[in-house]
Scaffold this active site. Structure first.
Site, PDB file in Angstrom:
ATOM      1  N   LYS A  81      30.991 -22.373  12.974  1.00  0.00           N
ATOM      2  CA  LYS A  81      29.911 -23.064  12.259  1.00  0.00           C
ATOM      3  C   LYS A  81      29.487 -22.241  11.046  1.00  0.00           C
ATOM      4  CE  LYS A  81      25.375 -25.226  13.060  1.00  0.00           C
ATOM      5  NZ  LYS A  81      24.283 -25.421  14.050  1.00  0.00           N
ATOM      6  N   SER A 156      22.634 -30.129  14.715  1.00  0.00           N
ATOM      7  CA  SER A 156      23.134 -29.818  13.383  1.00  0.00           C
ATOM      8  C   SER A 156      24.610 -29.436  13.344  1.00  0.00           C
ATOM      9  CB  SER A 156      22.309 -28.667  12.799  1.00  0.00           C
ATOM     10  OG  SER A 156      22.470 -27.479  13.562  1.00  0.00           O
ATOM     11  N   SER A 180      21.346 -28.217  18.951  1.00  0.00           N
ATOM     12  CA  SER A 180      22.413 -28.372  17.951  1.00  0.00           C
ATOM     13  C   SER A 180      23.817 -28.075  18.452  1.00  0.00           C
ATOM     14  CB  SER A 180      22.117 -27.491  16.733  1.00  0.00           C
ATOM     15  OG  SER A 180      20.965 -27.942  16.065  1.00  0.00           O
TER      16      SER A 180
END
Length: 493
Positions: A81, A156, A180
């Site tokens: 990420k 997210s 997330s």
């Protein structure tokens, strides 16, 4: 489709160690899949092909020389990420304000991955500074759900989840501030774990809300997730919030769960996280999962967490307050973007112009809410009250764990919603984190494991499993037992 990319990480690692497959071959297969599919899904913001192949070649050389490999996942490629710093790739956090910025240091998680011999394929898309539930808030365009490209993959960390579901990577790393990791996992039929707060270093994890953020592992199976969890967990003196405690044997727990039953395990169903407001297909899938846990021998009972009713309100005061403080560092002087730096503007004007152009609407919204909540006239009425509610939520869970070992709920109230459906309705977007955010407020650990497809729309549903702080191994025992009993699911592609 190439059988390499459909293999789980544990199988790939075993084949690489046995010289049946090279790490370069496995990494190249993933890079080929990214090249073939990412225009459709947009899971990646940056692909580091040369760096990944170079790291893979080092593992292959060690295998050829008969050397001991640095970890059980050595040679297995991974998607990272874009909120973790990397010296050899840009770190943008999905924001224009960091466009093209390169960190002078690696995050501790990045360092541990490299030391474990895990090639990093690239950086995945995300909501800007991890603020969002759909990955639509990325300044670089939304990620699409491989199960239905007109639906969101969650957020997210939708990029990491989509990369797994699209077979672009067998492993991924995410961060979880209010769900997330777990929420995208639920929407893409992957496995995601939020470890106990402080057990995975936040050094080099660009902060959204420091008391809530936690890095964690993602994969397509519970065992793979456990193997990755073991790589990244551990005390770090560079992180002041790091917990100096032994890492639970999550891999052993996953193996034991997959091979056994759940006799003697006490499972609590949260009264406040089922019922009105939930999609019927999600509830049906959840009830079926609870029946499966009962069939495995678990003792199931209902637990009452009365202050969960206030979790959403408390979270959306605490998080913006921390955001307004953390994002003050992006001042146009030290990082990335700079607007109006032509000598005709003051430093304050350059800062204002840069932040106005560099931050997206959701980030600006949360900065404003947080600044208001922390202002002198409202601190006690808003922020202080929210922190008191946070304590009560943690006490609710502590009380529940006196009578049960783990707590379960749906991971999300609905399946994946349509792209653009909630983007202009912040409250509806915030409500989507209803099931996951109480855990972040408490600092406990949680997992989302696929529980099938909703009969409403044939889209994935996740079962959320929660456990007390430093009891992460319980997640893996229950999750692996459920996964084995549930049986294989069809894939997105």
């Amino acid at each position: 489709m190439n059988e390499i990319i459909r293999s789980d990480a544990a199988t790939l690692a075993a084949r690489i160690a046995a010289k049946e497959l090279s790490s370069v071959e496995a990494t190249q297969a993933c890079l080929d899949q990214i090249a073939a599919t990412d225009e459709r899904y947009h899971a990646f913001l940056h692909v580091a092909a040369d760096e990944a192949l170079g790291a893979a070649a080092v593992v292959d050389e060690a295998v050829a020389a008969g050397e001991r490999l640095p970890s059980p996942l050595a040679g297995v490629p991974l998607a990272l990420k874009d909120v973790f710093t990397t010296v050899d790739m840009p770190t943008t956090c999905g924001s224009k304000i960091l466009q093209g910025w390169r960190s002078p240091y690696d995050a501790t998680v990045t360092t541990k991955l490299r030391a474990a011999g895990i090639p990093i394929l690239g950086k995945t898309n995300m909501d800007e500074f991890a603020m969002g539930s759909s990955t639509e808030n990325s300044a670089y365009g939304p990620t699409r759900n491989p199960w239905n490209v007109e639906r969101v993959p969650g957020g997210s960390g939708g990029g990491s989840a989509a990369a797994l579901a699209a077979f672009q990577a067998p492993l991924a790393i995410g961060s979880d501030t209010g769900g997330s990791i777990r929420q995208p996992a639920a929407l893409t039929a992957t496995v995601g774990v939020k470890p106990t707060y402080g057990t995975v270093s936040r050094y080099g994890l660009v902060a959204c809300a420091s008391s809530l953020d936690q890095g964690g592992p993602c994969a397509r199976t519970v065992l793979d997730t456990a193997l990755l969890h073991q790589v990244i967990a551990g005390h770090d003196i560079r992180d002041s919030t790091s917990v100096d405690a032994p890492v639970p044997d999550v891999v052993g727990a996953a193996r034991a769960g997959a091979a056994g039953d759940l006799k003697g395990v006490r499972v609590g169903v949260v009264k406040q996280l089922r019922g009105e407001g939930y999609q019927p297909g999600v509830l049906a899938s959840f009830e079926a999962a609870v029946e499966q846990l009962t069939a495995l021998g678990a003792e199931v009972s209902e637990v009452d967490c009365p202050h969960f009713e206030y979790a959403l309100a408390a979270y959306y005061l605490i998080l913006p307050s921390e955001v307004s403080s953390n994002l003050a560092r992006f001042d146009a002087m030290r990082y990335g973007l700079r607007i109006g730096d032509d000598g005709s503007h003051s430093a304050e004007e350059v800062m204002a112009l840069t932040r106005a152009a560099g931050f997206g609407p959701e980030v600006k919204r949360r900065i404003m809410i947080g600044t208001y909540a922390l202002s002198a006239g409202y601190y006690d009425a808003y922020y202080n009250q929210a922190q008191k509610v946070r304590t009560l939520i943690a006490r609710d869970l502590d009380a529940a764990y006196e009578s049960v070992d783990v707590v379960v709920s749906p991971a999300t109230p609905t399946t994946a919603f349509g792209l653009g459906e909630k983007v202009d309705d912040p409250l509806a977007m915030y409500l989507f984190d209803l099931c996951t955010l109480p855990l972040n407020l408490a600092g406990h650990c949680g997992m989302s494991v696929p529980s099938g497809l909703s009969p409403d729309d044939d889209l994935p549903v996740g079962l959320q499993i929660m456990a007390p702080a430093l009891a992460d191994d319980r997640l893996y025992r229950v999750g692996a037992a459920y996964e084995a009993a549930r049986g294989p699911l069809r894939s997105a592609i």
